[in-house]
Motif scaffolding. Structure first.
Motif, PDB file in Angstrom:
ATOM      1  N   MET A 176     -11.489   5.364   6.744  1.00 40.01           N
ATOM      2  CA  MET A 176     -10.809   6.654   6.622  1.00 40.01           C
ATOM      3  C   MET A 176      -9.317   6.468   6.820  1.00 40.01           C
ATOM      4  O   MET A 176      -8.894   5.703   7.674  1.00 40.01           O
ATOM      5  CB  MET A 176     -11.360   7.598   7.692  1.00 40.01           C
ATOM      6  N   LYS A 177      -8.544   7.149   6.038  1.00 44.30           N
ATOM      7  CA  LYS A 177      -7.085   7.085   6.191  1.00 44.30           C
ATOM      8  C   LYS A 177      -6.687   7.719   7.520  1.00 44.30           C
ATOM      9  O   LYS A 177      -7.303   8.661   7.974  1.00 44.30           O
ATOM     10  CB  LYS A 177      -6.414   7.844   5.037  1.00 44.30           C
ATOM     11  N   ARG A 178      -5.632   7.202   8.105  1.00 41.63           N
ATOM     12  CA  ARG A 178      -5.249   7.715   9.411  1.00 41.63           C
ATOM     13  C   ARG A 178      -4.741   9.149   9.314  1.00 41.63           C
ATOM     14  O   ARG A 178      -4.906   9.932  10.230  1.00 41.63           O
ATOM     15  CB  ARG A 178      -4.189   6.818  10.037  1.00 41.63           C
ATOM     16  N   TYR A 199       4.938  -0.620  21.514  1.00 43.39           N
ATOM     17  CA  TYR A 199       3.768  -1.197  20.844  1.00 43.39           C
ATOM     18  C   TYR A 199       2.883  -1.920  21.857  1.00 43.39           C
ATOM     19  O   TYR A 199       1.664  -1.720  21.888  1.00 43.39           O
ATOM     20  CB  TYR A 199       4.244  -2.154  19.748  1.00 43.39           C
ATOM     21  N   ARG A 201       1.003   0.628  23.950  1.00 45.76           N
ATOM     22  CA  ARG A 201      -0.103   1.293  23.262  1.00 45.76           C
ATOM     23  C   ARG A 201      -1.286   0.361  23.068  1.00 45.76           C
ATOM     24  O   ARG A 201      -2.434   0.733  23.298  1.00 45.76           O
ATOM     25  CB  ARG A 201       0.360   1.791  21.889  1.00 45.76           C
ATOM     26  N   ILE A 202      -0.992  -0.852  22.617  1.00 45.68           N
ATOM     27  CA  ILE A 202      -2.093  -1.788  22.360  1.00 45.68           C
ATOM     28  C   ILE A 202      -2.804  -2.132  23.664  1.00 45.68           C
ATOM     29  O   ILE A 202      -4.033  -2.197  23.716  1.00 45.68           O
ATOM     30  CB  ILE A 202      -1.563  -3.062  21.655  1.00 45.68           C
ATOM     31  N   GLU A 219      -5.044   0.776  24.462  1.00 47.12           N
ATOM     32  CA  GLU A 219      -6.156   0.992  23.532  1.00 47.12           C
ATOM     33  C   GLU A 219      -7.207  -0.097  23.631  1.00 47.12           C
ATOM     34  O   GLU A 219      -8.397   0.160  23.603  1.00 47.12           O
ATOM     35  CB  GLU A 219      -5.631   0.989  22.084  1.00 47.12           C
ATOM     36  N   PHE A 247      -7.944  -7.275  23.445  1.00 44.64           N
ATOM     37  CA  PHE A 247      -7.199  -7.647  22.245  1.00 44.64           C
ATOM     38  C   PHE A 247      -5.741  -7.944  22.603  1.00 44.64           C
ATOM     39  O   PHE A 247      -5.163  -8.924  22.123  1.00 44.64           O
ATOM     40  CB  PHE A 247      -7.272  -6.494  21.233  1.00 44.64           C
ATOM     41  N   GLY A 279     -18.251   3.680   2.059  1.00 43.43           N
ATOM     42  CA  GLY A 279     -17.326   2.751   2.719  1.00 43.43           C
ATOM     43  C   GLY A 279     -17.814   1.339   2.583  1.00 43.43           C
ATOM     44  O   GLY A 279     -18.916   1.089   2.096  1.00 43.43           O
ATOM     45  N   GLU A 280     -16.973   0.430   3.012  1.00 47.13           N
ATOM     46  CA  GLU A 280     -17.365  -0.980   2.943  1.00 47.13           C
ATOM     47  C   GLU A 280     -18.191  -1.308   4.154  1.00 47.13           C
ATOM     48  O   GLU A 280     -17.846  -0.906   5.245  1.00 47.13           O
ATOM     49  CB  GLU A 280     -16.116  -1.856   2.925  1.00 47.13           C
ATOM     50  N   ALA A 330      -6.350   0.794  16.077  1.00 49.25           N
ATOM     51  CA  ALA A 330      -5.006   0.608  15.543  1.00 49.25           C
ATOM     52  C   ALA A 330      -5.056   0.387  14.042  1.00 49.25           C
ATOM     53  O   ALA A 330      -6.109   0.099  13.471  1.00 49.25           O
ATOM     54  CB  ALA A 330      -4.340  -0.571  16.237  1.00 49.25           C
ATOM     55  N   SER A 331      -3.894   0.511  13.410  1.00 49.60           N
ATOM     56  CA  SER A 331      -3.832   0.307  11.974  1.00 49.60           C
ATOM     57  C   SER A 331      -3.858  -1.187  11.662  1.00 49.60           C
ATOM     58  O   SER A 331      -3.729  -2.031  12.543  1.00 49.60           O
ATOM     59  CB  SER A 331      -2.556   0.920  11.420  1.00 49.60           C
ATOM     60  N   GLU A 390      -0.653  -2.922  12.701  1.00 50.63           N
ATOM     61  CA  GLU A 390      -0.553  -3.123  14.155  1.00 50.63           C
ATOM     62  C   GLU A 390      -1.451  -4.276  14.606  1.00 50.63           C
ATOM     63  O   GLU A 390      -1.133  -4.991  15.553  1.00 50.63           O
ATOM     64  CB  GLU A 390      -0.947  -1.830  14.885  1.00 50.63           C
ATOM     65  N   ASN A 391      -2.573  -4.441  13.916  1.00 50.44           N
ATOM     66  CA  ASN A 391      -3.443  -5.561  14.218  1.00 50.44           C
ATOM     67  C   ASN A 391      -2.837  -6.885  13.771  1.00 50.44           C
ATOM     68  O   ASN A 391      -3.056  -7.922  14.397  1.00 50.44           O
ATOM     69  CB  ASN A 391      -4.798  -5.376  13.548  1.00 50.44           C
ATOM     70  N   ARG A 433      10.165  -1.926  10.357  1.00 49.00           N
ATOM     71  CA  ARG A 433       9.009  -1.420   9.605  1.00 49.00           C
ATOM     72  C   ARG A 433       8.778  -2.169   8.301  1.00 49.00           C
ATOM     73  O   ARG A 433       7.658  -2.501   7.959  1.00 49.00           O
ATOM     74  CB  ARG A 433       9.199   0.063   9.311  1.00 49.00           C
ATOM     75  N   SER A 453      -5.268  -1.083   3.405  1.00 49.22           N
ATOM     76  CA  SER A 453      -3.840  -0.849   3.235  1.00 49.22           C
ATOM     77  C   SER A 453      -3.180  -1.095   4.587  1.00 49.22           C
ATOM     78  O   SER A 453      -3.836  -0.969   5.614  1.00 49.22           O
ATOM     79  CB  SER A 453      -3.592   0.579   2.761  1.00 49.22           C
ATOM     80  N   THR A 457     -13.255   0.683   9.523  1.00 49.37           N
ATOM     81  CA  THR A 457     -14.205   0.958   8.458  1.00 49.37           C
ATOM     82  C   THR A 457     -14.362  -0.223   7.507  1.00 49.37           C
ATOM     83  O   THR A 457     -15.130  -0.153   6.562  1.00 49.37           O
ATOM     84  CB  THR A 457     -13.779   2.196   7.645  1.00 49.37           C
ATOM     85  N   SER A 493     -15.554  -4.004   6.290  1.00 48.08           N
ATOM     86  CA  SER A 493     -16.751  -4.794   6.546  1.00 48.08           C
ATOM     87  C   SER A 493     -16.397  -5.960   7.462  1.00 48.08           C
ATOM     88  O   SER A 493     -15.224  -6.293   7.633  1.00 48.08           O
ATOM     89  CB  SER A 493     -17.293  -5.334   5.234  1.00 48.08           C
TER      90      SER A 493
END
Lengths: 363, 504
Positions: free
Chosen positions: A1-3, A219, A222-223, A226, A230, A362-363, B352-353, B356-357, B376, B396, B403, B405
């Protein structure tokens, strides 16, 4: 899903929670035998109405929202760094106590005086917040318990200071001396308390937003909050990042305390604590930990409080505690957000079916 | 002829992620047959089995057991219908004995009192009938993984399971244990039990199953008898294209030592030592493998080498520099890369996006940040570069990773870790849970890194993987390196013996 879709869902959830909270609270009002629609009209008129520059609820709501914005922002920063701190109340009190002390006992010229006082209040809040953070990061002590206990300690400490070292006279309620005129924050309009503090709060929101989104330390914070495994794996110095977050969080709560003293009350008195720190937590929850949303939510909460006080209690003789009731009900619905997410999903599904679009795979 | 289980038109849709996990799936399990369900990760095998075991009611479709339509709203209902499941992660009480675990919830009692004698007798009968020998009075915590699995199977049988679902049962077993599990499964089938084997290991399908159902992207793409099937054929059905199995790999040209570990002792999570004096050396341009059954100190060794866990004693050198007490950050700066065993919690931040990963190890470098502000444009380009170079499907830079695989997630981890040409790469179970297509991709990437001159240490419980990639193979058992074999010397038998603590 798109953010972006995630964001839309979050916004929708919050809006639905607010609507549901208002509907259920309307039932409370109906139970008292009053007309809920008229009550809400009065409430919003009193909280957000604007008749003239000197006669309006909106400016007072802005003034009341100032400390909510800052304590809400403090809660957001703490939670973003992965610490569920509920210590904003204590940090706010420490900031207020320091402001009342330095505002009246140190004498400095205009501008420099409030700046110096605010800096010291922020430092006091930061130190007070650092302690539970350090205990958590270094020793694994549960931050909810430590920050909660430290709130109680702050109340007792403030009560002692107001009653003894800072007590100004022998009046029935202990209070400190009024802070120097040089230290007071300017207001926008005569007769209103809405002033420079509000600008400081909005500036803080902008800075925190940029800090979290656009900077390297933000950053790391936040990481670490979260996904700690990681973050450590990637080489982020998580302990440092999290402690930094706690310092910032405490400083924001301390700033709220300083603004309340220098801009609104001008002195500190027994029973000064009004639960602003806890309200900040609720603001952060409804704002879904977004610094920008904190502003909207804080103004909304402040307006409901004010509206309940003036619109309901004064003009409809409905107890003003109902304002707190409405907010609590809304928070309850926020906590049950999965309910709304379910509604949103089923709704979306029905739309897709109706439009003949196949559900995305989805994948 | 009626089937033991027949699933018709099963559809499972997950609205929260928009994933259609099963799309009108038909599955027919014959009586007393061993039926393999194969498919890539994310093909919908597990969701389908969850529907059969009552963990998720399908959105549409019907299930027939013994020819009659049934509803299975929860696992209790499934058990009542004779459907039993052996989960990948065992659900046993470690301090209880084998018998107590088997009878938990279905205890024999007399006048409200438990009767251990009757339980012991019934368990003994079961063991004899199906040839599943386990000492009934041993506490489960003292059993090996293979034996625990037997207890799980017995648990299902005790509940009169006529259909047994096994989810990736061999993932935790040694080759010898796998062989004996297959014996048990054949015996079960001979006694009239139907066995459903969920797997992505094709040799196992050929070894034990009679019928195979192949799933791809939520749909059944084929069902056929195993007799006459070949691995490349099944792989092609599974992936939808040709798959190369043996990675082309020239002889290693080892150079200088990059990683040196001396007398390393590492404490496990409970405080007891998990690594007991390990010595090893990895040179540039070679892949060294560490084989072993899961839980013999590999994770602790990996964490010590990467800096996530302190070394109690000993010394770790990267490129000639002592890094024993250096944090993760300096080891990464010294050219170390790490592909962790758990990509969902360690390798990636699911919230995270993608970008960011991608930047976690390099965000503070000059290329990606300036005066503390993230840049950016370069960050977006860096993430897009990984997506392009590694062909990460449907991703992207600003999109999330949760989501994707498993294979695409691992591509992001690989892309990040292999960017900047690391001198030392530690890959821990880099293909766990991946489908054949992605495994091929990961293997190629590791070999390419080796040929570029990187030192690669591969930790894996998959012997096929170790043997396909490694120039030298070390075997770890009980916290020690118990043997070293060259590529030529290594055979499944020799490795299996060493992995179980035996001597050659």
């Amino acid at each position: 899903m798109k953010r972006s879709a995630v964001w839309k869902d979050r916004l929708l959830t919050s809006v639905l929670a607010v609507v549901a909270g208002l509907v259920v609270s309307g039932a409370y009002i109906a139970l008292t035998g009053k007309d809920p629609f008229k009550a809400y009209f009065e409430l919003f008129k009193a909280g957000f109405g604007f008749e003239s520059l000197t006669r309006n609820g909106l400016f007072q709501t802005f003034q009341l929202s100032t400390s909510l914005i800052l304590t809400g922002l403090a809660a957001v920063v703490a939670m973003k760094s992965g610490i569920f701190s509920i210590g904003q109340e204590g940090q706010y009190l420490m900031g207020a106590t320091v402001a009342a002390w330095l505002g009246s006992s140190v004498h400095l010229p205009y501008v420099i005086h409030p700046a110096a006082v605010i800096a010291c209040s922020m430092a006091a809040g930061a130190i007070y917040s650092f302690i539970p953070g350090w205990l958590k990061v270094k020793l694994g002590v549960n931050e909810i318990i430590t920050s909660f206990l430290m709130n109680n300690m702050a109340v007792l400490l403030m009560t002692y200071i107001v009653n003894f070292p800072l007590r100004a006279d022998k009046g029935s309620t202990a209070h400190s001396a009024i802070v120097d005129e040089t230290a007071q924050l300017p207001v926008f309009f005569q007769g209103s308390k809405w002033g420079a503090g509000f600008i400081l709060a909005l500036a803080a929101v902008a800075i925190i937003h940029i800090y979290l989104k656009r900077t390297a330390p933000g950053y790391a914070l936040r990481i670490s909050g979260e996904a700690l495994p990681f973050a450590s794996y990637g080489g982020i110095r998580s302990a440092r990042a999290v402690l930094c977050g706690m310092l910032i969080s405490g400083a924001l709560a301390g700033l709220a305390g300083a603004i309340e003293i220098l801009g609104v009350y001008r002195r500190i008195m027994q029973g000064f604590s009004t639960g602003v720190g806890f309200d900040g937590l609720m603001v952060a929850i409804l704002a879904k930990n977004s610094p920008i949303a904190v502003v909207v939510v804080a103004i909304f909460f402040a307006g409901i409080r004010l509206g309940a006080q003036i619109g309901l209690q004064a003009s409809m003789s409905i107890p003003r505690e109902l304002g707190g009731g409405i907010i609590a009900t809304i928070i309850l619905f926020v906590a049950a957000e999965s309910l709304f997410l379910g509604f949103i999903e089923t709704g979306r599904l029905k739309w897709r079916k109706a439009l003949g679009v196949e559900g995305g795979r989805g994948e | 002829m009626s089937y033991a289980v027949e699933m018709r038109g099963i559809t499972n849709y997950f609205p929260s992620s928009g994933v259609l996990a099963n799309k009108a799936v038909d599955l027919r399990i014959g009586k007393a047959e061993i039926h393999a369900v194969i498919g890539e990760n994310g093909a919908g095998k597990t969701t389908l089995m969850n529907s059969l075991y009552g963990l998720r009611e399908p959105d549409s479709g019907e299930i027939l057991v013994d020819g009659s339509p049934v509803r299975i709203p929860n696992p209790e209902a499934a058990i009542g219908l004779g459907v039993g499941m052996v989960h990948q992660h065992f659900k046993l009480v470690p301090s209880f004995t084998v018998t107590e675990n088997i009878c938990l919830g279905v205890e024999s009692s007399r006048l409200g009192f438990l009767s251990p004698a009757a339980e012991l007798e019934s368990v003994g009968e079961l063991m004899e009938k199906y040839g599943l020998g386990v000492d009934p009075k041993t506490p489960v915590r003292e059993l090996s993984v293979g034996m625990r699995q037997r207890v799980e199977i017995l648990k299902a049988l005790k509940r009169k399971a006529k259909v047994l679902l096994l989810d990736e049962p061999t993932a935790v077993l040694t080759p010898q244990e796998t062989a004996s599990l297959f014996e048990v499964l054949r015996k079960l089938a001979a006694e009239g039990c139907s066995v459903v084997l969920i797997t992505h290991k094709l040799p196992e399908v050929l070894a034990v199953a009679e019928t195979v159902t192949v799933m791809r992207r939520g749909e059944v793409v084929g069902r056929r008898p195993v007799a006459g099937a070949t691995i490349p054929e099944l792989a092609r059905m599974m992936v939808g294209r040709e798959v190369v199995f043996s990675v082309e790999r020239g002889a290693a040209r080892p150079g200088e030592t990059e990683l040196l570990v001396r007398d390393l002792v590492v404490a496990g999570s409970g405080g007891a030592p998990a690594v007991l004096g390990v010595n090893l050396r990895v040179r540039r341009g070679e892949i060294v493998g560490i084989a072993g059954v899961n839980g013999n100190g590999q994770s602790e060794l990996v964490e010590a080498i990467t800096g996530l866990r302190p070394a109690e004693l000993g010394r770790i050198e990267l490129g000639g520099t002592d890094v024993t007490s250096e944090p993760v950050r300096s080891r990464r700066r010294a050219g170390g890369a790490h592909i962790p065993e758990d990509r969902m919690t360690t390798g990636l931040d699911m919230q995270a996006s993608l970008e960011e990963n991608a930047i976690v190890a390099s965000y503070s470098g000059k290329a990606l940040s300036r005066f503390g502000f993230l840049r950016r444009r370069p960050i977006r380009d860096f993430a897009q570069g990984i997506i392009d170079d590694y062909a990460v499907a449907s991703a992207s830079p600003e999109g999330g990773v949760s989501t994707l695989s498993g294979g695409n997630m691992q591509k992001i981890v690989l892309g990040r870790e292999l960017s900047g040409a690391p001198r030392f790469i530690l890959a821990n179970q880099p293909t766990r849970g991946l489908d054949v297509g992605s495994i091929e991709f990961v293997h190629r990437a590791l070999v390419a890194a080796r040929d570029r001159g990187a030192a690669v240490l591969l930790v894996s419980v998959e012997l096929d993987e170790i043997r396909a990639l490694c120039d030298r193979i070390l075997v770890m058992y009980g916290g020690r390196i118990v043997g070293e074999l060259s590529e030529a010397e290594a055979s499944d038998e020799k490795l299996g013996i060493l992995m179980l603590g035996g001597k050659l």
